[in-house]
Design an enzyme around this catalytic site. Sequence first.
Site, PDB file in Angstrom:
ATOM      1  N   CYS A 132      39.581  38.568  24.827  1.00 24.75           N
ATOM      2  CA  CYS A 132      40.508  39.701  24.824  1.00 24.75           C
ATOM      3  C   CYS A 132      41.015  40.007  26.228  1.00 24.75           C
ATOM      4  O   CYS A 132      40.333  40.685  27.015  1.00 24.75           O
ATOM      5  CB  CYS A 132      39.824  40.922  24.222  1.00 24.75           C
ATOM      6  SG  CYS A 132      40.874  42.371  24.248  1.00 24.75           S
ATOM      7  N   CYS A 135      41.445  43.725  26.993  1.00 20.49           N
ATOM      8  CA  CYS A 135      40.196  44.470  27.221  1.00 20.49           C
ATOM      9  C   CYS A 135      39.600  44.130  28.586  1.00 20.49           C
ATOM     10  O   CYS A 135      39.089  45.008  29.271  1.00 20.49           O
ATOM     11  CB  CYS A 135      39.145  44.126  26.171  1.00 20.49           C
ATOM     12  SG  CYS A 135      39.764  43.917  24.519  1.00 20.49           S
ATOM     13  N   ASP A 136      39.629  42.847  28.972  1.00 19.03           N
ATOM     14  CA  ASP A 136      38.813  42.407  30.099  1.00 19.03           C
ATOM     15  C   ASP A 136      39.589  41.949  31.336  1.00 19.03           C
ATOM     16  O   ASP A 136      38.988  41.688  32.376  1.00 19.03           O
ATOM     17  CB  ASP A 136      37.881  41.263  29.639  1.00 19.03           C
ATOM     18  CG  ASP A 136      36.948  41.716  28.530  1.00 19.03           C
ATOM     19  OD1 ASP A 136      36.600  42.911  28.520  1.00 19.03           O
ATOM     20  OD2 ASP A 136      36.584  40.899  27.668  1.00 19.03           O
TER      21      ASP A 136
END
Length: 316
Positions: A132, A135-136
């Site tokens: 992701c 997200c990261d």
Amino acid sequence: MHKVIILGTGPAGLTAAIYLARANMAPVVIEGPEPGGQLTTTTDVENFPGFPDGIMGPELMDNMRKQAERFGAEFKRGWVTEVDLSKRPFTLSVDSLGEVKTEALVISTGASAKLLGIPGEKENMGQGVSTCATCDGFFYRGKKIAIVGGGDSAMEEATFLTKFASEVTVVHRREELRASKIMQDRARENDKIKWALNRSPVEVVKKEEGGVKGLKVKNSQTDEEELIEVDGIFVAIGHHPNTKFLDGQLNTDELGYIDVEPGTTKTSIEGVFACGDVQDHTYRQAITAAGTGCMAAMDTEKFLEGSATIDWSQNL
Ligand code: NAP
């Protein structure tokens, strides 16, 4: 007993919820561990009609959810561990709710990120390996990243990750990319993106002190292995349908995508409908998922309206 339960809260499930709630069918929506589905892990959505300047994926999903709630859809968190579709009403076992019964079922559980299945990948998930970018990506400010895949997801995420990383290397197992021309062009024009084509990932290599040292790949033209030194590895190689919990009770294709009667959302069991990516590996767009969510709601409504004639004691 519920009239209709919807499994999943991506564009398909939420569109079905909006339509069924507006039709006074009191839908109960069960949301799993990734509320909002895949779009919550994406950034700008530029191709969903109605947003000329684009919209962020999470915001789009939040809007759809609010719209469903406004008409009375009820949301419950939970993980469906088992279903019994062999008799009516259908029974679902949900970890947080126990056994729940429903007259009709809409399955919109979507698809999840595929993994490479190479040594070091699972062990380092969240610690140098991710599926992701949204997200990261933030954790790789000023660092080097490899992204695996040659499709639209890989191109989109590579471009997005250049906002943070000093360098992003696209690792793809062939010479040709699968991605659409516009996404390829955008990535190719980005100076921070490097290309490692004809390379198949072999192993995620760890540093002794922890964290990722790099991605070992095999060059398919020379058969030689090499290490691409990076701090983070993003896997963007597609998805598989979330149909395991069905335990073979519905007809699916060889990849596990639910079979539906052409032009409808009807599955192999009357009263069970499927919409979104869980039944579609061809189009897989937010807008097509939403479209099939609307179809599932209308098919469900028709089924429930005619349910007075159904023999509820009959085994299916
Ligand atoms: P995809 O199109 O299926 O591409 C997956 C890529 O990963 C392919 O290049 C494939 O290589 C590679 N791959 C698969 N398994 C692999 C393995 N074991 N090892 C190494 N490489 C592997 O998946 P996607 O990129 O997630 O896209 C899915 C759908 O969503 C597509 O229809 C796409 O158009 C759409 N999408 C659209 C947007 C957008 O328009 N904004 C953004 C993202 C996705 P091969 O090519 O060699 O098979």
